[in-house]
Design an enzyme around this catalytic site. Structure first.
Site, PDB file in Angstrom:
ATOM      1  N   MET A  21     -47.781 -54.797  11.271  1.00  0.00           N
ATOM      2  CA  MET A  21     -47.138 -55.402  10.101  1.00  0.00           C
ATOM      3  C   MET A  21     -48.192 -55.664   9.019  1.00  0.00           C
ATOM      4  O   MET A  21     -47.944 -56.440   8.095  1.00  0.00           O
ATOM      5  CB  MET A  21     -46.424 -56.694  10.487  1.00  0.00           C
ATOM      6  CG  MET A  21     -45.289 -56.446  11.489  1.00  0.00           C
ATOM      7  SD  MET A  21     -44.013 -57.714  11.450  1.00  0.00           S
ATOM      8  CE  MET A  21     -44.947 -59.159  11.865  1.00  0.00           C
ATOM      9  N   HIS A  25     -56.538 -57.335  11.032  1.00  0.00           N
ATOM     10  CA  HIS A  25     -57.715 -58.077  11.482  1.00  0.00           C
ATOM     11  C   HIS A  25     -58.369 -57.280  12.609  1.00  0.00           C
ATOM     12  O   HIS A  25     -57.918 -56.158  12.932  1.00  0.00           O
ATOM     13  CB  HIS A  25     -57.327 -59.492  11.917  1.00  0.00           C
ATOM     14  CG  HIS A  25     -56.183 -59.546  12.903  1.00  0.00           C
ATOM     15  ND1 HIS A  25     -56.263 -58.994  14.163  1.00  0.00           N
ATOM     16  CD2 HIS A  25     -54.930 -60.055  12.799  1.00  0.00           C
ATOM     17  CE1 HIS A  25     -55.140 -59.189  14.798  1.00  0.00           C
ATOM     18  NE2 HIS A  25     -54.294 -59.818  13.993  1.00  0.00           N
ATOM     19  N   HIS A  28     -56.097 -55.632  15.291  1.00  0.00           N
ATOM     20  CA  HIS A  28     -55.502 -54.352  14.886  1.00  0.00           C
ATOM     21  C   HIS A  28     -56.568 -53.246  14.910  1.00  0.00           C
ATOM     22  O   HIS A  28     -56.307 -52.112  15.333  1.00  0.00           O
ATOM     23  CB  HIS A  28     -54.966 -54.427  13.458  1.00  0.00           C
ATOM     24  CG  HIS A  28     -53.867 -55.431  13.242  1.00  0.00           C
ATOM     25  ND1 HIS A  28     -54.047 -56.592  12.545  1.00  0.00           N
ATOM     26  CD2 HIS A  28     -52.563 -55.418  13.625  1.00  0.00           C
ATOM     27  CE1 HIS A  28     -52.898 -57.256  12.497  1.00  0.00           C
ATOM     28  NE2 HIS A  28     -51.992 -56.571  13.149  1.00  0.00           N
ATOM     29  N   ASP A 141     -49.578 -59.906  22.495  1.00  0.00           N
ATOM     30  CA  ASP A 141     -48.123 -60.058  22.543  1.00  0.00           C
ATOM     31  C   ASP A 141     -47.629 -59.421  23.840  1.00  0.00           C
ATOM     32  O   ASP A 141     -46.994 -58.357  23.831  1.00  0.00           O
ATOM     33  CB  ASP A 141     -47.492 -59.406  21.309  1.00  0.00           C
ATOM     34  CG  ASP A 141     -47.999 -60.053  20.034  1.00  0.00           C
ATOM     35  OD1 ASP A 141     -47.563 -61.170  19.736  1.00  0.00           O
ATOM     36  OD2 ASP A 141     -48.861 -59.474  19.347  1.00  0.00           O
ATOM     37  N   SER A 177     -52.497 -62.572  12.404  1.00  0.00           N
ATOM     38  CA  SER A 177     -52.294 -62.616  10.950  1.00  0.00           C
ATOM     39  C   SER A 177     -51.829 -64.012  10.534  1.00  0.00           C
ATOM     40  O   SER A 177     -52.024 -64.420   9.392  1.00  0.00           O
ATOM     41  CB  SER A 177     -51.249 -61.583  10.535  1.00  0.00           C
ATOM     42  OG  SER A 177     -51.623 -60.315  11.028  1.00  0.00           O
TER      43      SER A 177
HETATM   44  P1  AMP Z   1     -48.592 -57.285  14.205  1.00  0.00           P
HETATM   45  O1  AMP Z   1     -49.162 -56.679  12.959  1.00  0.00           O
HETATM   46  O2  AMP Z   1     -48.823 -58.756  14.322  1.00  0.00           O
HETATM   47  O3  AMP Z   1     -47.177 -56.864  14.483  1.00  0.00           O
HETATM   48  O4  AMP Z   1     -49.438 -56.668  15.390  1.00  0.00           O
HETATM   49  C1  AMP Z   1     -49.576 -55.288  15.557  1.00  0.00           C
HETATM   50  C2  AMP Z   1     -50.177 -55.000  16.909  1.00  0.00           C
HETATM   51  O5  AMP Z   1     -51.465 -55.615  16.983  1.00  0.00           O
HETATM   52  C3  AMP Z   1     -49.346 -55.561  18.051  1.00  0.00           C
HETATM   53  O6  AMP Z   1     -49.296 -54.602  19.098  1.00  0.00           O
HETATM   54  C4  AMP Z   1     -50.112 -56.777  18.475  1.00  0.00           C
HETATM   55  O7  AMP Z   1     -49.942 -57.119  19.831  1.00  0.00           O
HETATM   56  C5  AMP Z   1     -51.540 -56.342  18.189  1.00  0.00           C
HETATM   57  N1  AMP Z   1     -52.417 -57.517  18.049  1.00  0.00           N
HETATM   58  C6  AMP Z   1     -52.194 -58.610  17.293  1.00  0.00           C
HETATM   59  N2  AMP Z   1     -53.189 -59.507  17.451  1.00  0.00           N
HETATM   60  C7  AMP Z   1     -54.055 -58.965  18.329  1.00  0.00           C
HETATM   61  C8  AMP Z   1     -55.291 -59.408  18.917  1.00  0.00           C
HETATM   62  N3  AMP Z   1     -55.832 -60.588  18.620  1.00  0.00           N
HETATM   63  N4  AMP Z   1     -55.900 -58.589  19.784  1.00  0.00           N
HETATM   64  C9  AMP Z   1     -55.359 -57.376  20.113  1.00  0.00           C
HETATM   65  N5  AMP Z   1     -54.210 -56.911  19.601  1.00  0.00           N
HETATM   66  C10 AMP Z   1     -53.567 -57.686  18.721  1.00  0.00           C
END
Ligand code: AMP
Length: 286
Positions: A21, A25, A28, A141, A177
């Site tokens: 999304m 960071h 990602h 997650d 995020s």
């Molecule tokens: P999001 O943009 O929050 O939907 O996350 C995108 C992907 O990044 C998802 O598969 C999350 O599980 C993964 N993600 C988010 N935070 C972390 C983290 N701290 N370490 C590893 N993967 C992460």
């Protein structure tokens, strides 16, 4: 996107996708670099999916930095950033929901009704659009990763789901995020999620197997922080997300969700299986 992905597949390339999304960071970044390393062609999707946000959630204020995100993806060597408009993903008359039963009921599913239906519907679309051989998700997650794995198997997407380890700040806070929402004092106290998980892991390593005792330790650690409102702390089966009463019953995962004002944080940590602990004890006692 489908044409591009089909072209890659026709050339025999392995295609990887990293759904995000945005507001990227280091968590990602880890997924992106792993995908880049393991696949011939990689797509990052960048889409703040409205259907996975509840009506009182943070969709409107969700952090967005598309220019920075695209630059990072380019630096890492991602081939395509697929960043569709909301209207392109959900055209007028859109009427389909993909629902994974069971796995979605508890924890995040209970706290955020309709969240996982939003996730599984958009992930199904993203898989159909990007035609990946491999898709990369974060252990951060854990329930989402388990659900997507089920989805990919059940609907024959022909896509392997790879789950990458959680990336943390030096003090243990899992990167998210949403961490930008935390005030300085909340940020300081937010380490309690990691501390609670470590407390459970350390007890498990020392021989405690009962989930009740591990959960008590997690709750106690979180309640010491004045601004933390505990939503749940539990020991679950890492594959089914069902509550365990003893870590000997399956691959055990400690999970926590904590609210700091309007910000919800989640984290998790695998717990060592009892055999490992017995072996460790045997080693320690010679
Ligand atoms: P999001 O943009 O929050 O939907 O996350 C995108 C992907 O990044 C998802 O598969 C999350 O599980 C993964 N993600 C988010 N935070 C972390 C983290 N701290 N370490 C590893 N993967 C992460």
């Amino acid at each position: 996107m489908q044409r591009v992905a089909d072209g890659w597949r026709a050339e025999g390339a392995t295609v990887g996708v990293v759904p995000t999304m945005g507001a990227l960071h280091a968590g990602h970044e880890r997924l992106l670099r792993t995908a880049r390393r393991e696949c011939d062609r990689t797509v990052m999707t960048l889409f703040v999916n409205p259907t996975q946000f509840g009506p009182r959630e943070d969709l409107a204020r969700y952090p967005r930095s598309p220019a920075k995100d695209k630059a990072l993806a380019r630096d890492i060597g991602i081939d395509v950033v697929f960043a569709p408009a909301v209207e392109a993903m959900y055209a007028e008359g859109f009427a389909t929901t993909v629902h994974v039963a069971g796995l979605t009921d508890a924890w995040e599913g209970a706290a955020r009704p309709a969240h996982f239906d939003g996730v599984t519907t958009v992930v199904s679309k993203l898989f159909n659009i990007t035609r990946p051989h491999r898709a990369y998700f974060g252990q951060k997650d854990a329930q989402q990763a388990a659900i997507v794995r089920r989805l990919a198997a059940d609907l024959d997407f022909g896509c392997r789901v790879r789950v990458c380890p959680t990336v943390r700040e030096p003090d243990g806070l899992a990167l998210s995020s949403r961490n930008v929402y935390l005030s300085p004092v909340e940020r300081e106290q937010a380490t309690c999620l990691y501390e609670a998980l470590c407390a459970a892991r350390d007890l498990a390593r020392a021989g405690t197997t009962r989930a009740a005792a591990l959960t008590r330790a997690m709750r106690h650690t979180i309640r010491r922080r004045t601004l933390a409102e505990l939503e749940y702390a539990a020991v679950v089966n890492a594959e089914t997300m069902e509550k365990l009463s003893d870590i000997g019953e399956g691959p055990a995962l400690a999970v926590v969700a904590v609210r700091f004002g309007g910000t919800r944080l989640i984290d998790n940590m695998p717990l060592p299986p009892p055999t490992t602990r017995r072996a460790a004890r045997a080693r320690a006692t010679g």
